[in-house]
Structures are given as C-alpha cells and as structure tokens.
Write a protein that holds these residues in place. Sequence first.
Motif, PDB file in Angstrom:
ATOM      1  N   LYS A 113     -14.896   8.777   3.461  1.00 49.30           N
ATOM      2  CA  LYS A 113     -14.821   7.527   4.227  1.00 49.30           C
ATOM      3  C   LYS A 113     -14.218   6.395   3.385  1.00 49.30           C
ATOM      4  N   ASN A 114     -13.163   6.722   2.683  1.00 49.18           N
ATOM      5  CA  ASN A 114     -12.483   5.748   1.828  1.00 49.18           C
ATOM      6  C   ASN A 114     -11.491   4.959   2.680  1.00 49.18           C
ATOM      7  N   TYR A 115     -11.997   3.998   3.444  1.00 50.24           N
ATOM      8  CA  TYR A 115     -11.170   3.227   4.364  1.00 50.24           C
ATOM      9  C   TYR A 115     -10.110   2.405   3.634  1.00 50.24           C
ATOM     10  N   THR A 116     -10.480   1.838   2.507  1.00 46.25           N
ATOM     11  CA  THR A 116      -9.537   1.006   1.757  1.00 46.25           C
ATOM     12  C   THR A 116      -8.298   1.804   1.372  1.00 46.25           C
ATOM     13  N   ALA A 117      -8.499   3.008   0.865  1.00 43.03           N
ATOM     14  CA  ALA A 117      -7.379   3.850   0.443  1.00 43.03           C
ATOM     15  C   ALA A 117      -6.526   4.266   1.634  1.00 43.03           C
ATOM     16  N   LEU A 118      -7.160   4.669   2.720  1.00 43.81           N
ATOM     17  CA  LEU A 118      -6.422   5.123   3.891  1.00 43.81           C
ATOM     18  C   LEU A 118      -5.606   4.001   4.516  1.00 43.81           C
ATOM     19  N   LEU A 119      -6.197   2.822   4.612  1.00 37.06           N
ATOM     20  CA  LEU A 119      -5.472   1.693   5.211  1.00 37.06           C
ATOM     21  C   LEU A 119      -4.299   1.262   4.343  1.00 37.06           C
ATOM     22  N   ALA A 120      -4.487   1.254   3.026  1.00 36.46           N
ATOM     23  CA  ALA A 120      -3.392   0.892   2.119  1.00 36.46           C
ATOM     24  C   ALA A 120      -2.252   1.899   2.242  1.00 36.46           C
ATOM     25  N   ALA A 121      -2.586   3.171   2.337  1.00 37.06           N
ATOM     26  CA  ALA A 121      -1.562   4.213   2.473  1.00 37.06           C
ATOM     27  C   ALA A 121      -0.804   4.065   3.782  1.00 37.06           C
ATOM     28  N   LEU A 122      -1.529   3.799   4.862  1.00 33.10           N
ATOM     29  CA  LEU A 122      -0.878   3.631   6.163  1.00 33.10           C
ATOM     30  C   LEU A 122       0.086   2.456   6.160  1.00 33.10           C
ATOM     31  N   ASN A 123      -0.313   1.362   5.523  1.00 35.73           N
ATOM     32  CA  ASN A 123       0.568   0.197   5.447  1.00 35.73           C
ATOM     33  C   ASN A 123       1.851   0.509   4.675  1.00 35.73           C
ATOM     34  N   ASP A 124       1.738   1.324   3.636  1.00 36.50           N
ATOM     35  CA  ASP A 124       2.919   1.675   2.845  1.00 36.50           C
ATOM     36  C   ASP A 124       3.766   2.735   3.527  1.00 36.50           C
ATOM     37  N   MET A 125       3.198   3.422   4.513  1.00 32.10           N
ATOM     38  CA  MET A 125       3.982   4.408   5.257  1.00 32.10           C
ATOM     39  C   MET A 125       4.951   3.739   6.239  1.00 32.10           C
ATOM     40  N   ILE A 126       4.668   2.500   6.619  1.00 22.66           N
ATOM     41  CA  ILE A 126       5.503   1.828   7.618  1.00 22.66           C
ATOM     42  C   ILE A 126       6.939   1.649   7.145  1.00 22.66           C
ATOM     43  N   PRO A 127       7.184   1.024   5.973  1.00 22.29           N
ATOM     44  CA  PRO A 127       8.577   0.873   5.543  1.00 22.29           C
ATOM     45  C   PRO A 127       9.255   2.198   5.204  1.00 22.29           C
ATOM     46  N   MET A 128       8.482   3.226   4.921  1.00 20.10           N
ATOM     47  CA  MET A 128       9.072   4.522   4.592  1.00 20.10           C
ATOM     48  C   MET A 128       9.790   5.129   5.790  1.00 20.10           C
ATOM     49  N   GLN A 129       9.430   4.731   6.999  1.00 18.66           N
ATOM     50  CA  GLN A 129      10.067   5.289   8.191  1.00 18.66           C
ATOM     51  C   GLN A 129      11.560   4.996   8.221  1.00 18.66           C
ATOM     52  N   ASP A 130      11.975   3.830   7.702  1.00 22.80           N
ATOM     53  CA  ASP A 130      13.399   3.513   7.638  1.00 22.80           C
ATOM     54  C   ASP A 130      14.123   4.451   6.674  1.00 22.80           C
ATOM     55  N   ASP A 131      13.466   4.798   5.583  1.00 25.03           N
ATOM     56  CA  ASP A 131      14.077   5.713   4.615  1.00 25.03           C
ATOM     57  C   ASP A 131      14.226   7.113   5.204  1.00 25.03           C
ATOM     58  N   ILE A 132      13.240   7.513   6.013  1.00 26.07           N
ATOM     59  CA  ILE A 132      13.326   8.818   6.664  1.00 26.07           C
ATOM     60  C   ILE A 132      14.496   8.839   7.644  1.00 26.07           C
ATOM     61  N   ALA A 133      14.670   7.736   8.384  1.00 27.18           N
ATOM     62  CA  ALA A 133      15.790   7.643   9.324  1.00 27.18           C
ATOM     63  C   ALA A 133      17.117   7.702   8.580  1.00 27.18           C
ATOM     64  N   ASN A 134      17.198   7.050   7.433  1.00 30.62           N
ATOM     65  CA  ASN A 134      18.422   7.082   6.630  1.00 30.62           C
ATOM     66  C   ASN A 134      18.720   8.495   6.140  1.00 30.62           C
ATOM     67  N   ALA A 135      17.671   9.236   5.799  1.00 31.53           N
ATOM     68  CA  ALA A 135      17.860  10.620   5.354  1.00 31.53           C
ATOM     69  C   ALA A 135      18.409  11.492   6.486  1.00 31.53           C
ATOM     70  N   GLN A 136      17.918  11.259   7.690  1.00 28.57           N
ATOM     71  CA  GLN A 136      18.396  12.026   8.837  1.00 28.57           C
ATOM     72  C   GLN A 136      19.853  11.689   9.161  1.00 28.57           C
ATOM     73  N   LYS A 188       3.908   5.756  -4.262  1.00 30.15           N
ATOM     74  CA  LYS A 188       3.068   4.583  -4.001  1.00 30.15           C
ATOM     75  C   LYS A 188       1.928   4.936  -3.044  1.00 30.15           C
ATOM     76  N   ILE A 189       2.233   5.720  -2.031  1.00 34.83           N
ATOM     77  CA  ILE A 189       1.212   6.146  -1.078  1.00 34.83           C
ATOM     78  C   ILE A 189       0.165   7.009  -1.775  1.00 34.83           C
ATOM     79  N   ASN A 190       0.634   7.884  -2.647  1.00 28.52           N
ATOM     80  CA  ASN A 190      -0.304   8.728  -3.396  1.00 28.52           C
ATOM     81  C   ASN A 190      -1.214   7.869  -4.264  1.00 28.52           C
ATOM     82  N   GLY A 191      -0.656   6.808  -4.845  1.00 32.12           N
ATOM     83  CA  GLY A 191      -1.478   5.897  -5.633  1.00 32.12           C
ATOM     84  C   GLY A 191      -2.516   5.187  -4.773  1.00 32.12           C
ATOM     85  N   ASP A 192      -2.121   4.830  -3.546  1.00 34.03           N
ATOM     86  CA  ASP A 192      -3.072   4.201  -2.618  1.00 34.03           C
ATOM     87  C   ASP A 192      -4.245   5.123  -2.323  1.00 34.03           C
ATOM     88  N   LEU A 193      -3.920   6.378  -2.064  1.00 37.20           N
ATOM     89  CA  LEU A 193      -4.955   7.335  -1.668  1.00 37.20           C
ATOM     90  C   LEU A 193      -5.894   7.680  -2.811  1.00 37.20           C
TER      91      LEU A 193
END
Length: 213
Positions: A113-136, A188-193
């Motif tokens: 139940k590490n909410y702090t880690a999960l929420l931080a990771a989710l926030n950092d996943m948002i900008p990563m979506q643009d990088d995934i689109a660029n890769a595609q 960075k996400i791994n560090g959050d988790l």
Amino acid sequence: MRKSSKLLACTLVASSIFSFSIPVFADTTQPSLPATGQVQNSSTGTTTTPADTAATRKQKLQNEILHLQNAEQFQQNLAPIRQLQAQDKQLRDQIKTLRETIHAQVKTDRQSKNYTALLAALNDMIPMQDDIANAQEAAQSAKADWTQLSTDNKAKNSSAVTSDLSKIQTDVQNRINVYQKILADLQKINGDLNTSASTTTPSSNPSSTAPTT
C-alpha cells in the motif's frame, strides 16, 4: 475502503501503462542486391571469330566487376547503419529488462500500500507517453525508408539508393535518441517505485499504544 479504491485505480492505470510495446522495426534484414544481368547470345549459325568471343567474355567480366564494386560500396554504406542498429538493440534490451523490474516493483508497492510511490510513478508516466508516440513514428518512418531502399536497389538506381541509406541512418539515430529518452523515463519511474513506504504510514496511531487482550 477509500484508500483501497485509490490503490486499485493506481494499479489499473499502471498495468495499462506498462502494456505498451517497443516497436520492432523491419530494418534488420539487408535488401538483397540485384543479380548481375547476363545476356546470352543464341547461336545464329554465323561464324564467330576468336576476337568476337574474347569481346563477349570481356564484357561479361566488366559487368561482374561493376556488380562486385556496387556490392562492396553498398556494404560500406551499410556499415555505419549496422553499428547504430547494434546500439539500438542494446537500448531495447535495457528497456525490456527495466520494464520487467518496474512491473515487479509495482506489485510490491501494491501489496505494501505504498501510495506515495505509486502516485509518483503514475505522474512520471504521463510525459513518457509522448516519447512512446515518437518511437512509434520512428518505426513507421524506418519501415517506409527500408522499403524504398529495396525498391531503388532492385531498380539499380544508385543515386536513390545513396539517398535512401542516408535517410535510414538518420532514422536509426533518431530512434536511438527516443529510446534513450524512454530509458531515462523508466529509470525515473523505477526510482519512484523504490521510494520507502514509510512516508505513507501514519506516524501516530491512537490504537498503537492500546493494550492488547
């Protein structure tokens, strides 16, 4: 119950985020060089002199020399692309390994139940979506350029082949840049988790000092 609902929401989102796939590009196979055209003259019943035979053989040898020279040049032009592809593959392997690590850590944080880690990771996943689109997008561009290279190579359009190879080299370099960005995002996400769950645990619990029966 509200905390459990939040955790479930975080978990569902995290699961959907990590379902993305790094595209595998259709540029790992080298377009085959066109076979050397050899024209065989059928027998017409006319007399062929030794000089005529020698001239025919000379032409065949010159054609073969030209073919080998073109093949050698083609390989030389492909060499820097192959080097970049090796770096590209190394980055893909690192991304795959890190994603597996993150997936396991998400499960651990869910259980604790590490909410702090999960929420931080989710926030950092948002900008990563643009990088995934660029890769595609890089995948689509590379696929189109490799297809064009194969077409121009079969047509023996040397100037077009040179241009295609230059585009492909740029494609692979751009892809490497995108993968480096995705790898940094995942680190960075791994560090959050891996953030300590102690920050989410209440420091004072009224029932903690109550005597047990």
